[in-house]
Design a protein around this motif. Structure first.
Motif, mmCIF file in Angstrom:
data_model
loop_
_atom_site.group_PDB
_atom_site.id
_atom_site.type_symbol
_atom_site.label_atom_id
_atom_site.label_comp_id
_atom_site.label_asym_id
_atom_site.label_seq_id
_atom_site.Cartn_x
_atom_site.Cartn_y
_atom_site.Cartn_z
ATOM 1 N N VAL A 141 22.876 40.691 32.936
ATOM 2 C CA VAL A 141 22.228 41.328 34.086
ATOM 3 C C VAL A 141 23.038 41.110 35.358
ATOM 4 O O VAL A 141 23.257 42.044 36.129
ATOM 5 N N GLY A 142 23.480 39.857 35.570
ATOM 6 C CA GLY A 142 24.205 39.551 36.789
ATOM 7 C C GLY A 142 25.526 40.289 36.885
ATOM 8 O O GLY A 142 25.750 41.085 37.808
ATOM 9 N N LEU A 143 26.411 40.057 35.917
ATOM 10 C CA LEU A 143 27.708 40.742 35.936
ATOM 11 C C LEU A 143 27.569 42.210 35.536
ATOM 12 O O LEU A 143 28.194 43.085 36.140
ATOM 13 N N GLY A 144 26.763 42.470 34.514
ATOM 14 C CA GLY A 144 26.590 43.856 34.072
ATOM 15 C C GLY A 144 26.010 44.730 35.171
ATOM 16 O O GLY A 144 26.501 45.832 35.431
ATOM 17 N N GLY A 145 24.968 44.229 35.833
ATOM 18 C CA GLY A 145 24.370 44.993 36.925
ATOM 19 C C GLY A 145 25.269 45.066 38.145
ATOM 20 O O GLY A 145 25.333 46.094 38.823
ATOM 21 N N GLY A 146 25.981 43.969 38.427
ATOM 22 C CA GLY A 146 26.853 43.950 39.591
ATOM 23 C C GLY A 146 28.062 44.861 39.454
ATOM 24 O O GLY A 146 28.583 45.365 40.450
ATOM 25 N N LEU A 147 28.522 45.087 38.228
ATOM 26 C CA LEU A 147 29.703 45.918 37.989
ATOM 27 C C LEU A 147 29.360 47.334 37.557
ATOM 28 O O LEU A 147 30.219 48.213 37.579
ATOM 29 N N GLY A 148 28.137 47.550 37.133
ATOM 30 C CA GLY A 148 27.761 48.845 36.579
ATOM 31 C C GLY A 148 27.836 49.977 37.595
ATOM 32 O O GLY A 148 27.486 49.826 38.758
ATOM 33 N N GLY A 149 28.318 51.123 37.140
ATOM 34 C CA GLY A 149 28.343 52.320 37.979
ATOM 35 C C GLY A 149 29.530 52.452 38.903
ATOM 36 O O GLY A 149 29.645 53.457 39.605
ATOM 37 N N ASP A 150 30.431 51.475 38.936
ATOM 38 C CA ASP A 150 31.584 51.548 39.827
ATOM 39 C C ASP A 150 32.734 52.271 39.129
ATOM 40 O O ASP A 150 33.055 51.991 37.973
ATOM 41 N N GLY A 181 35.979 52.118 39.715
ATOM 42 C CA GLY A 181 37.106 51.246 39.415
ATOM 43 C C GLY A 181 36.884 50.437 38.152
ATOM 44 O O GLY A 181 37.815 50.245 37.345
ATOM 45 N N VAL A 182 35.663 49.983 37.947
ATOM 46 C CA VAL A 182 35.341 49.244 36.724
ATOM 47 C C VAL A 182 35.453 50.166 35.521
ATOM 48 O O VAL A 182 36.010 49.794 34.471
ATOM 49 N N ALA A 183 34.942 51.380 35.642
ATOM 50 C CA ALA A 183 35.015 52.338 34.538
ATOM 51 C C ALA A 183 36.466 52.640 34.172
ATOM 52 O O ALA A 183 36.813 52.754 32.982
ATOM 53 N N ASP A 184 37.332 52.763 35.185
ATOM 54 C CA ASP A 184 38.754 53.006 34.911
ATOM 55 C C ASP A 184 39.364 51.820 34.160
ATOM 56 O O ASP A 184 40.152 52.011 33.216
ATOM 57 N N ARG A 185 39.025 50.607 34.577
ATOM 58 C CA ARG A 185 39.565 49.415 33.918
ATOM 59 C C ARG A 185 39.107 49.338 32.467
ATOM 60 O O ARG A 185 39.888 48.993 31.567
ATOM 61 N N VAL A 186 37.856 49.693 32.220
ATOM 62 C CA VAL A 186 37.317 49.679 30.864
ATOM 63 C C VAL A 186 38.080 50.668 29.991
ATOM 64 O O VAL A 186 38.420 50.374 28.837
ATOM 65 N N ARG A 187 38.379 51.854 30.548
ATOM 66 C CA ARG A 187 39.126 52.858 29.779
ATOM 67 C C ARG A 187 40.548 52.383 29.506
ATOM 68 O O ARG A 187 41.078 52.591 28.408
ATOM 69 N N ALA A 191 29.770 40.217 42.216
ATOM 70 C CA ALA A 191 30.624 40.639 41.104
ATOM 71 C C ALA A 191 31.534 41.794 41.497
ATOM 72 O O ALA A 191 32.743 41.780 41.209
ATOM 73 N N GLN A 192 30.967 42.813 42.154
ATOM 74 C CA GLN A 192 31.775 43.967 42.538
ATOM 75 C C GLN A 192 32.854 43.577 43.557
ATOM 76 O O GLN A 192 34.003 44.024 43.474
ATOM 77 N N PHE A 193 32.491 42.736 44.516
ATOM 78 C CA PHE A 193 33.478 42.283 45.501
ATOM 79 C C PHE A 193 34.601 41.504 44.816
ATOM 80 O O PHE A 193 35.786 41.706 45.125
ATOM 81 N N GLN A 194 34.253 40.619 43.875
ATOM 82 C CA GLN A 194 35.269 39.840 43.173
ATOM 83 C C GLN A 194 36.181 40.755 42.359
ATOM 84 O O GLN A 194 37.411 40.564 42.325
ATOM 85 N N PHE A 195 35.607 41.751 41.704
ATOM 86 C CA PHE A 195 36.420 42.701 40.912
ATOM 87 C C PHE A 195 37.393 43.441 41.821
ATOM 88 O O PHE A 195 38.586 43.568 41.503
ATOM 89 N N SER A 196 36.911 43.932 42.959
ATOM 90 C CA SER A 196 37.759 44.683 43.882
ATOM 91 C C SER A 196 38.867 43.814 44.452
ATOM 92 O O SER A 196 40.008 44.269 44.625
ATOM 93 N N THR A 197 38.531 42.562 44.743
ATOM 94 C CA THR A 197 39.541 41.652 45.278
ATOM 95 C C THR A 197 40.623 41.388 44.238
ATOM 96 O O THR A 197 41.827 41.360 44.557
ATOM 97 N N GLY A 198 40.216 41.176 42.982
ATOM 98 C CA GLY A 198 41.199 40.982 41.921
ATOM 99 C C GLY A 198 42.125 42.162 41.777
ATOM 100 O O GLY A 198 43.344 42.009 41.614
#
Length: 598
Positions: free
Chosen positions: A175-184, A186-192, A487-494
């Motif tokens: 829920v925490g990471l999944g919800g925090g990253l869901g729908g973005d 940039g995350v979808a591109d990384r998953v692909r 989570a989203q901020f950490q992903f974007s920073t990375g």
């Protein structure tokens, strides 16, 4: 004089302003030893002032966020009362005397008891229910076994670190990471790019989290007993904790190795639950046969020698009302029922669907879009109530005993209400202060604070990332909320600094777990179960040592996971940390040798 437009444009000033409510609470609690029931209202008032004057958050938004916080606080008080009622049931009914004797039969050594009950049993409870439940269960159990109230709470808080990322059947990850990253996007591109789907992406992050937790958490049981003997031992000797280092490390790997394997093959739902259960079973079995048991028994010394600040308003065993001790199986049955209910309601889909079917929605509060939902039957509190009712029956308690259990629990609950009823609204104002509810266009206060930290860190962000997670847990009292927030901020920073963003997100989850020992919600809730309200600052000054260790070690290992071992910041930090721990160990043992030679 700083003009408003200058303030808005100055990220450093904004970061300090965002930090100010948290900083005020920390100073009042740890610096001035002011009870949380006074510190939290002060922090809440400052949060409101900053939100309205700088973030230009609407009054309606502040009130709606506060209402959301009050609703959440009510659900937390619901859980605390369930834990208190179960403890009172076991105490009044006489089961606690048998449970105490059962652990003493394995070893009367308080170090061994703290590791078995706190680290192993607590990890299992964390995996099953999470949200501060382990400390609320472990602390009163240790109190009933004869631990000082403050020592009991400290143990319960320290173990809420390594197993927390997989608490409540993986909620902080799913829920925490999944919800925090869901729908973005940039995350979808990384998953692909990785050629996997989103659930597998989250599961992979969970495995990374489990691996680093196993490394950092290796020393948590040892740190626990060193702090226990150094702060609460009759002679205040940290060296007494080091004497059981073999058993402490053995108990650690008995939980963490199964946890990593479960994370690899079963996913993020059960690492702490099954790791704690497997570790508890193995260690209880081997300990009962004397394996690695200490030859010298450690105890706290006569009660008359204890500091008054260690003591709560609840005396161990004061409510026992039986003429004969019951059998060990009957005594443990309410806890067994609680564990079975917790697991069953989380892993049996029809049961989960039934319990989550009853919801109390609070939709679009005051027209702000803020929405929250209460699930009274799915809450751990309901299962604690069911276990307590089962205890009434199996322990053959009469009406007078049942009434006594309820009244004792109610009195204990009253003391914690004030702090939580201000602490949670404070958190929700910080989190809800984003563009949707402000006229300044600024990001919410936690995100602004994180952006300020990233602006000055650059490529060294991997060693900073866990501290942001810890900050979120300290403020929100939840690894899940910390992950949702950052989570989203950490992903974007990375992504911005050119490193695998999922590893930075893993560092966020690690820090969120490491911050739980200093989460005010957890401290207040656990303190309430042993009658220790008003001493939150004393506990915070002790448990912050664990958080500092966890963030330093997690940051160093995250950097090494990204850049490898070599001449770099992560390796240097790890060497310095290991050197510092070795130096502390040397000083402790040297002091012990000097004492023995005198």
């Amino acid at each position: 004089m700083v003009r408003e437009d200058q303030v808005v444009d100055n990220l450093a000033v904004l970061s300090l302003l965002a930090l100010s409510p948290i900083l005020l609470v920390g100073i009042l609690l740890a610096g001035f030893r002011i009870p949380a029931k006074y510190a939290m209202p002060a922090g809440y008032i400052l949060a409101v002032l900053v939100a309205v004057t700088v973030w230009r958050m609407s009054a309606t938004g502040v009130i709606a966020a506060s209402i959301e916080g009050l609703i959440t606080a009510g659900t937390l008080l619901y859980i605390v009362f369930g834990a208190l009622l179960l403890l009172s049931t076991l105490t009044v009914g006489g089961a606690m005397a048998t449970i105490r004797a059962g652990f003493n039969s394995i070893s009367p050594d308080r170090r061994v008891q703290a590791i078995i009950i706190g680290w192993l049993f607590g990890s299992f409870i964390e995996g099953a229910s999470g949200f501060g439940t382990p400390a609320a269960v472990v602390a009163p159990l240790l109190l009933a076994m004869g631990f000082p109230a403050m020592a009991a709470v400290m143990v319960g808080l320290i173990i809420q670190s390594t197993p927390v990322s997989f608490g409540a059947v993986g909620t902080p990850i799913l829920v925490g990471l999944g919800g925090g990253l869901g729908g973005d996007a940039g995350v979808a591109d990384r998953v692909r790019v990785l050629g996997i789907d989103m659930p597998q992406f989250i599961s992979n992050i969970g495995f990374d989290v489990a691996v680093i937790h196993a490394m950092v958490g290796l020393l948590i049981p040892l740190i626990l007993v060193v702090m226990l003997t150094g702060f609460f031992g009759e002679k205040r000797r940290f060296s007494d904790g080091l004497k059981v280092w073999k058993f402490a490390l053995y108990a650690s790997v008995a939980m963490t190795i199964p946890s990593v394997l479960v994370a690899r093959f079963l996913g993020p739902e059960f690492p702490s639950l099954l790791g704690g259960l497997i570790g508890l079973t193995v260690v209880m079995y081997t300990s009962s046969r004397g394996f690695l048991m200490p030859k010298e028994i450690f105890d706290f010394g006569p009660r008359a020698s204890w500091s008054p600040r260690w003591m709560g308003t609840i005396e161990p065993g004061e409510a026992v009302d039986v003429s004969a001790r019951m059998g060990i199986v009957r005594a443990w049955l309410p806890y067994v029922v609680m564990a079975v209910l917790l697991v069953g309601t989380r892993v049996i889909p029809p049961v989960t669907a039934f319990l989550t079917g009853l919801t109390i929605p609070f939709t679009n509060i005051l027209g702000t879009g803020i929405t929250t939902v209460v699930q009274p039957l799915y809450s751990p509190a309901f299962l604690l109530f069911m276990a307590a009712i089962f205890g009434f029956v199996i322990h053959r308690m009469n009406r007078r005993q049942i009434w006594r259990a309820f009244t004792v629990s109610g009195r204990q609950l009253a003391g914690t209400a004030m702090a939580l009823l201000f602490a949670v609204p404070l958190v929700r104002i910080l989190i809800q202060s984003g563009p949707a509810l402000n006229e300044s266009g600024l990001s919410s206060m936690p995100v602004t604070l994180a952006e300020g930290a990233a602006a000055v860190s650059g490529s060294s962000w991997p060693v900073i990332a866990p501290w942001i997670g810890a900050l979120g847990a300290f403020v929100a009292g939840s690894n899940t909320v910390s992950n949702l927030t950052f989570a989203q901020f950490q992903f974007s920073t990375g992504s911005a600094i050119g490193v695998p963003p999922e590893t930075i997100v893993a560092a966020q989850a690690l820090g969120g777990a490491g911050g739980n020992p200093i989460a005010i919600h957890n401290i207040v809730a656990a303190s309430a179960t042993v009658g220790l309200l008003g001493r939150e600052g004393d506990l915070l000054r002790k448990t912050i040592l664990v958080t500092v260790y966890y963030c330093l070690a997690s940051g160093a290992l995250t950097y090494i996971f990204i850049h490898g071992l070599g001449i770099n910041l992560g390796t240097a930090m790890l060497i310095l940390l290991m050197g510092a721990l070795a130096a502390v160990t040397f000083m402790i043992t040297r002091r012990r040798r000097v004492e023995l030679s005198v």
